[in-house]
Enzyme design. Structure first.
Site, PDB file in Angstrom:
ATOM      1  N   ASP A  49       0.821  -1.211   0.000  1.00 29.97           N
ATOM      2  CA  ASP A  49       0.000   0.000   0.000  1.00 29.97           C
ATOM      3  C   ASP A  49       0.858   1.266   0.000  1.00 29.97           C
ATOM      4  O   ASP A  49       1.958   1.270   0.550  1.00 29.97           O
ATOM      5  CB  ASP A  49      -0.896   0.028   1.241  1.00 29.97           C
ATOM      6  CG  ASP A  49      -2.156  -0.796   1.023  1.00 29.97           C
ATOM      7  OD1 ASP A  49      -2.225  -1.525   0.019  1.00 29.97           O
ATOM      8  OD2 ASP A  49      -3.071  -0.699   1.860  1.00 29.97           O
ATOM      9  N   HIS A 195       3.530  -2.701   4.086  1.00 26.16           N
ATOM     10  CA  HIS A 195       3.835  -1.299   3.755  1.00 26.16           C
ATOM     11  C   HIS A 195       5.350  -1.178   3.598  1.00 26.16           C
ATOM     12  O   HIS A 195       6.075  -1.328   4.572  1.00 26.16           O
ATOM     13  CB  HIS A 195       3.362  -0.371   4.874  1.00 26.16           C
ATOM     14  CG  HIS A 195       1.876  -0.319   5.010  1.00 26.16           C
ATOM     15  ND1 HIS A 195       1.163  -1.289   5.677  1.00 26.16           N
ATOM     16  CD2 HIS A 195       0.968   0.575   4.551  1.00 26.16           C
ATOM     17  CE1 HIS A 195      -0.131  -0.986   5.618  1.00 26.16           C
ATOM     18  NE2 HIS A 195      -0.273   0.141   4.949  1.00 26.16           N
TER      19      HIS A 195
END
Ligand SMILES: [Zn+2]
Length: 231
Positions: A49, A195
């Site tokens: 993300d 992430h």
């Protein structure tokens, strides 16, 4: 007084229920949502993300080395600033997904705001050269009324996840624990969330261990669109 007490209780109950709905990994009020794919085959998707950022090159190098495909849910704002990185992701055969333009919390937003956040980002994803279906992932997984309704009306799919090692403070800062958590929780059809676009060296380090570990268990890595075909 009793009547007001009941009314207050009712309002509080509605707020609590809506709060749970807004953060649910597996449910939204409208449209199609996937937190994983129902399959018995050992296929998984690795998803990243945010970004793209200047970290992109090193992530792509790791994936090239591992000969694995991933899906990058990028924000329009960062894609506009790092358009070259966006193109490199596409050229390397990975998937680009829409993570809104500005990464705001998409709850209690208007239809117009929602439309701009999504459409601007889709246009930038197309500019980066991505041709496949554009899947959507809400920032922080938050969605309530307008966002899912907009996604449904425009035939977009919401992609959540079912493996999220970084959500635990005692795991997030240790690549070995991240890997262990992923290896323990991944099932056929899982969607793994990491992430790696900001300063998260342990998450970056974990990519190699996760991919190698799951490959050893017989898994193959797919983009999310490829994974959905197994559903
Ligand atoms: Zn995000």
């Amino acid at each position: 007084m009793k009547k007001y007490g009941l009314r207050l209780f009712g309002i509080l109950l509605v707020v609590v229920v809506l709060w749970h709905v807004s953060r649910s990994r597996t449910f939204q009020l409208f449209g199609t949502l996937y937190a994983r794919v129902n399959t018995a085959q050992k296929v998984v998707a690795l998803t990243f993300d945010d970004g793209p950022t200047s970290q992109t090159d090193s992530i792509l190098a790791i994936l090239r080395d591992l000969d694995s495909k991933a899906t990058f849910f990028v924000t329009g704002k960062e894609l506009a600033m790092h358009s070259l990185e966006g193109q490199k992701i596409v050229l390397a055969g990975h998937q680009l997904g829409n993570h809104t333009y500005s990464h705001s919390r998409m709850v209690l937003k208007t239809w117009d705001y929602t439309r701009r956040e999504i459409e601007k980002t889709d246009s930038l994803i197309r500019l980066a050269g991505y041709r496949g279906e554009i899947l959507f992932r809400p920032p922080n997984g938050k969605k309530l009324f307008v966002l899912p309704y907009y996604l449904q009306q425009t035939n977009r799919k919401t992609i959540m996840w079912d493996v999220e090692p970084e959500s635990y403070a005692n795991i997030a800062n240790d690549s070995k624990k991240i890997t262990q958590n992923v290896l323990e929780n991944t099932k056929p059809g899982s969607i793994i969330l990491l992430h790696v676009m900001y300063d998260r060296p342990e998450s970056v380090k974990a990519i190699r261990q996760i991919v190698n570990g799951l490959k050893q268990q017989g898994y193959t890595f797919k983009t999310v669109s490829e994974l959905l075909r197994y559903h």
